[in-house]
Design an enzyme around this catalytic site. Structure first.
Site, mmCIF file in Angstrom:
data_model
loop_
_atom_site.group_PDB
_atom_site.id
_atom_site.type_symbol
_atom_site.label_atom_id
_atom_site.label_comp_id
_atom_site.label_asym_id
_atom_site.label_seq_id
_atom_site.Cartn_x
_atom_site.Cartn_y
_atom_site.Cartn_z
ATOM 1 N N ASN A 23 0.791 -1.237 0.000
ATOM 2 C CA ASN A 23 0.000 0.000 0.000
ATOM 3 C C ASN A 23 0.822 1.285 0.000
ATOM 4 O O ASN A 23 0.293 2.364 0.280
ATOM 5 C CB ASN A 23 -0.987 0.000 1.181
ATOM 6 C CG ASN A 23 -0.256 -0.017 2.516
ATOM 7 O OD1 ASN A 23 0.967 -0.181 2.536
ATOM 8 N ND2 ASN A 23 -0.978 0.150 3.595
ATOM 9 N N ASP A 25 3.101 2.550 1.974
ATOM 10 C CA ASP A 25 3.518 3.300 3.169
ATOM 11 C C ASP A 25 4.980 3.012 3.542
ATOM 12 O O ASP A 25 5.462 3.483 4.572
ATOM 13 C CB ASP A 25 2.584 3.016 4.350
ATOM 14 C CG ASP A 25 2.674 1.582 4.827
ATOM 15 O OD1 ASP A 25 3.373 0.777 4.178
ATOM 16 O OD2 ASP A 25 2.039 1.255 5.854
ATOM 17 N N ASP A 29 3.936 -5.721 4.307
ATOM 18 C CA ASP A 29 2.696 -6.066 4.995
ATOM 19 C C ASP A 29 2.177 -7.417 4.530
ATOM 20 O O ASP A 29 2.763 -8.055 3.653
ATOM 21 C CB ASP A 29 1.651 -4.954 4.775
ATOM 22 C CG ASP A 29 1.588 -4.526 3.317
ATOM 23 O OD1 ASP A 29 1.443 -5.421 2.457
ATOM 24 O OD2 ASP A 29 1.706 -3.303 3.033
ATOM 25 N N ASP A 98 5.875 -17.042 14.572
ATOM 26 C CA ASP A 98 6.893 -16.775 15.580
ATOM 27 C C ASP A 98 6.208 -16.680 16.942
ATOM 28 O O ASP A 98 5.193 -16.001 17.078
ATOM 29 C CB ASP A 98 7.596 -15.446 15.254
ATOM 30 C CG ASP A 98 9.083 -15.504 15.527
ATOM 31 O OD1 ASP A 98 9.464 -15.894 16.641
ATOM 32 O OD2 ASP A 98 9.871 -15.153 14.614
ATOM 33 N N ASP A 199 11.029 -18.082 19.939
ATOM 34 C CA ASP A 199 12.081 -17.102 20.178
ATOM 35 C C ASP A 199 12.786 -17.358 21.514
ATOM 36 O O ASP A 199 12.109 -17.507 22.547
ATOM 37 C CB ASP A 199 11.420 -15.717 20.212
ATOM 38 C CG ASP A 199 12.407 -14.578 20.121
ATOM 39 O OD1 ASP A 199 13.048 -14.438 19.073
ATOM 40 O OD2 ASP A 199 12.533 -13.814 21.097
ATOM 41 N N GLU A 256 14.556 -21.578 19.143
ATOM 42 C CA GLU A 256 15.790 -20.795 19.027
ATOM 43 C C GLU A 256 16.518 -20.876 20.364
ATOM 44 O O GLU A 256 15.947 -20.511 21.392
ATOM 45 C CB GLU A 256 15.475 -19.335 18.692
ATOM 46 C CG GLU A 256 16.750 -18.558 18.368
ATOM 47 C CD GLU A 256 16.638 -17.050 18.577
ATOM 48 O OE1 GLU A 256 17.395 -16.309 17.935
ATOM 49 O OE2 GLU A 256 15.801 -16.606 19.390
ATOM 50 N N HIS A 329 17.088 -13.000 10.126
ATOM 51 C CA HIS A 329 16.935 -11.552 10.285
ATOM 52 C C HIS A 329 17.892 -10.962 11.319
ATOM 53 O O HIS A 329 17.886 -9.753 11.521
ATOM 54 C CB HIS A 329 15.483 -11.251 10.676
ATOM 55 C CG HIS A 329 15.141 -11.835 12.022
ATOM 56 N ND1 HIS A 329 15.083 -13.197 12.236
ATOM 57 C CD2 HIS A 329 14.889 -11.261 13.210
ATOM 58 C CE1 HIS A 329 14.811 -13.413 13.507
ATOM 59 N NE2 HIS A 329 14.687 -12.254 14.130
ATOM 60 N N ASP A 330 18.651 -11.802 12.011
ATOM 61 C CA ASP A 330 19.616 -11.308 13.008
ATOM 62 C C ASP A 330 21.055 -11.401 12.520
ATOM 63 O O ASP A 330 21.977 -10.995 13.238
ATOM 64 C CB ASP A 330 19.531 -12.150 14.292
ATOM 65 C CG ASP A 330 18.208 -12.012 15.020
ATOM 66 O OD1 ASP A 330 17.551 -10.960 14.888
ATOM 67 O OD2 ASP A 330 17.840 -12.965 15.732
HETATM 68 O O1 ISL Z 1 20.817 -10.930 17.232
HETATM 69 C C1 ISL Z 1 21.556 -11.370 18.048
HETATM 70 C C2 ISL Z 1 22.925 -11.090 17.963
HETATM 71 O O2 ISL Z 1 23.511 -11.851 16.957
HETATM 72 C C3 ISL Z 1 21.166 -12.272 19.132
HETATM 73 O O3 ISL Z 1 21.766 -11.935 20.322
HETATM 74 C C4 ISL Z 1 19.678 -12.269 19.254
HETATM 75 O O4 ISL Z 1 19.266 -11.186 19.979
HETATM 76 C C5 ISL Z 1 19.268 -13.554 19.909
HETATM 77 O O5 ISL Z 1 19.635 -14.540 19.022
HETATM 78 C C6 ISL Z 1 17.780 -13.633 20.134
HETATM 79 O O6 ISL Z 1 17.076 -13.356 18.964
HETATM 80 C C7 ISL Z 1 15.701 -13.346 19.001
HETATM 81 O O7 ISL Z 1 15.160 -12.633 20.093
HETATM 82 C C8 ISL Z 1 15.390 -11.225 20.132
HETATM 83 C C9 ISL Z 1 15.100 -10.532 18.807
HETATM 84 O O8 ISL Z 1 15.626 -9.247 18.827
HETATM 85 C C10 ISL Z 1 15.682 -11.287 17.644
HETATM 86 O O9 ISL Z 1 15.328 -10.671 16.439
HETATM 87 C C11 ISL Z 1 15.179 -12.690 17.733
HETATM 88 O O10 ISL Z 1 15.551 -13.482 16.633
HETATM 89 C C12 ISL Z 1 14.501 -10.688 21.199
HETATM 90 O O11 ISL Z 1 13.178 -11.087 20.953
HETATM 91 CA CA CA Z 2 2.532 -1.382 3.760
#
Ligand code: ISL
Ligand code: CA
Length: 557
Positions: A23, A25, A29, A98, A199, A256, A329-330
């Site tokens: 959309n 922004d 999404d 998640d 998580d 995780e 994503h980390d």
């Molecule tokens: O990203 C990190 C450094 O490499 C890790 O310390 C990470 O914070 C850890 O693996 C936990 O990750 C998960 O929980 C976090 C969140 O920020 C991360 O995106 C998630 O994958 C807290 O919820």
């Molecule tokens: Ca959007």
């Protein structure tokens, strides 16, 4: 026992904020995901792991949840979500959500209640403690910098937050809290989700004494993991969760688990008494970290990566199940860390893909990995968004006076925004991710590196992944075979075999720019090539051979 479909599946991770904006922004999404389901089907993945889409003030991009049962406004509505799920199921794609229940947002109603007074019925959902001589209750540091405790004026007590101070830790000792979590899991399972990625699940049980951590660094706050990683009641809670919720559904679970060892992996994933189907461990991701931890990035050694991967492959074989990942994503982009994001970008992206997909475990592809997306090198801290990165910069540069250039370099190597730049769909403005202004800048290499281009090139990284995913369905040896490392001490070549019954698969990967002669034991001769990233690679294996830069070849013998 239910069919173990998750062993034969390939999972694709979507980080919704950065996937596709429907959309304009500037924020990805849910409708944007629905628009791309045919793309995922074409790739051939079986399962989507969707990073959090619940209501959240976005202190940590959705990993701080203020309502577990509604969809974040920026991402759309529950109707949009249901349409997306339908679209996935129609295409035979499963959805794993998640589950972030080590902590909530401080804007969750439980916490706003809890902080009102010491006798509020929700008080005990969180971890409150009086200070010690005007200081926090103990010396634990938060993952995101500073103390793990925040002072609350109303009650003159501190609350625990292992992550940001807007992510207070939930108190799993409290039975009602646990039941709330089981109920919200049931809510989503009844809506049709196919599992959960949990998580930091191995942090949910804390040592009730909350002892000071041993002083292991010159920093003010210390690593308190001894008192909350795989804590005393972790197994009990997880068994209860399985009994009350998971065993009633055909759901896949992946925990995780920072700091997990293969011993932990076996304990938590074995079929008799395990508590999740598989885990995310971090040992192999840490090969680039020096003694100073995550931000102390050092040249890494292939022999070290081999040692770690081989240990996990061998120890979990027949005794547990692992996930296989090099990105999420980390983490920074794998081509930029373990391959080459310049001249050999395409070769090395394919090499890493084949090397990973022929190991034992369930592979995870992070959005954009199937295109060989790379790290981003923003010049200024202003361009970064990630809370972990921004907190670290503030601490190091503003508080400790470190050279900003050195800190930016560490961010270039390891910052989480490397993975979070918008997905590169086309060579049009903003890589076709949005018609508006993207919440995080697009990587400037999108002109040449994008999905549209990949889909029109039969030699693209995308189609290489597609082939690998198909092969995992065709050759059971990839799922079940045992693992053997070859050329253990070679510094550039990673070679392994997988065998079951009378089938052997051999994988040889060159992790370097060097051309390397390769001599294998004599029995590795003949057979036929399954896949390679160099079109003129020998069709059958000769145990004397030469591996070119980032070459990978798999043979079936
Ligand atoms: O990203 C990190 C450094 O490499 C890790 O310390 C990470 O914070 C850890 O693996 C936990 O990750 C998960 O929980 C976090 C969140 O920020 C991360 O995106 C998630 O994958 C807290 O919820
Ligand atoms: Ca959007």
């Amino acid at each position: 026992m239910a069919e173990q479909w998750w062993k034969e599946s390939v999972v694709y991770q979507i980080y919704p904020r950065s996937f596709n904006d429907s959309n304009g922004d500037g924020i990805g999404d849910i409708k944007g995901i629905t628009e791309k389901l045919d793309y995922l089907k074409e790739l051939g993945i079986d399962v989507v792991w969707l990073s959090p889409v619940y209501q959240s003030p976005n202190d940590d991009n959705g990993y701080d949840i203020s309502d577990y049962r509604t969809i974040m406004d920026e991402f759309g509505t529950m109707d949009d979500w249901e349409e997306m799920l339908d679209g996935m199921h129609k295409r035979g794609i499963r959805l794993v959500m998640d589950l972030v229940v080590n902590h909530s947002s401080d804007e969750h109603a439980w916490f706003t209640e809890a902080r009102k007074s010491k006798d509020n019925p929700y008080r005990d959902y969180y971890m409150w403690h009086p200070g010690k001589d005007g200081q926090p209750p103990n010396n634990w540091g938060s993952f995101f910098g500073g103390s793990a405790w925040d002072y609350d004026e109303v009650s003159n007590e501190y609350f625990l937050h292992l992550f940001s101070n807007k992510q207070p830790d939930l108190n799993w000792e409290n039975k009602e809290l646990r039941q709330e979590i089981y109920d919200l899991m049931t809510f989503w399972l009844d809506k049709g989700v196919d599992g959960f990625r949990m998580d930091v699940i191995n942090l949910i049980s804390k040592d009730p004494q909350l002892p000071d951590a041993e002083i292991t660094s010159p920093e003010r706050y210390q690593w308190g993991g001894d008192y909350f990683v795989n804590g005393p009641k972790f197994m009990d809670y997880m068994k209860e969760m399985n009994e009350k919720v998971l065993q009633h559904y055909d759901a896949m679970t992946v925990g995780e688990m920072p700091m997990a060892t293969p011993e932990d992996g076996k304990r938590y994933t074995n079929e008799e008494s395990g508590i999740v189907n598989m885990l995310f461990q971090f040992e192999h991701m840490d090969v680039t970290s020096g003694p100073g931890g995550k931000w102390d990035q050092q040249p890494w050694k292939l022999t070290e990566l081999k040692r770690i991967i081989s240990k996990w492959q061998t120890e979990l074989h027949g005794k547990g199940w692992n996930s296989l990942y090099m990105e999420n994503h980390d983490q920074p982009r794998s081509v930029s860390v373990f391959g080459d994001d310049g001249t050999y970008r395409v070769e090395s992206a394919k090499m890493l893909a084949a090397w990973l997909h022929f190991l034992q475990g369930t592979p995870y592809i992070y959005q954009g990995q199937e295109l060989g997306m790379t790290n981003v090198y923003f010049d200024s801290i202003e361009e970064y968004e990630d809370i972990e990165t921004l907190n670290m910069y503030k601490e190091e540069v503003i508080e400790k006076g470190k050279n900003p250039q050195d800190v930016i370099e560490a961010i270039h190597k390891k910052g989480r925004d490397n993975a979070r730049t918008p997905m590169q769909w086309t060579n049009e403005v903003n890589a076709g991710f949005t018609t508006g202004t993207p919440w995080l800048k697009v990587n400037e290499n999108y002109q040449d590196l994008n999905a549209r281009k990949a889909l029109s090139d039969e030699n693209s990284v995308f189609y290489f992944y597609q082939k690998l995913i198909r092969m995992r369905k065709e050759y059971p040896v990839i799922i079940h075979g045992d693992y053997q490392l070859l050329l253990e001490n070679h510094e550039n070549l990673f070679v392994y075999s997988r065998s079951s019954n009378d089938t052997t698969l051999l994988l040889a990967a060159n992790f370097s720019k060097e051309t390397c002669p390769m001599t294998l034991p004599e029995k590795f001769n003949g057979g036929e090539i399954l896949i390679t990233n160099y079109s003129d690679a020998p069709k059958s294996l000769d145990h004397h051979s030469t591996m070119r830069p980032y070459e990978v070849r798999a043979y079936l013998l």
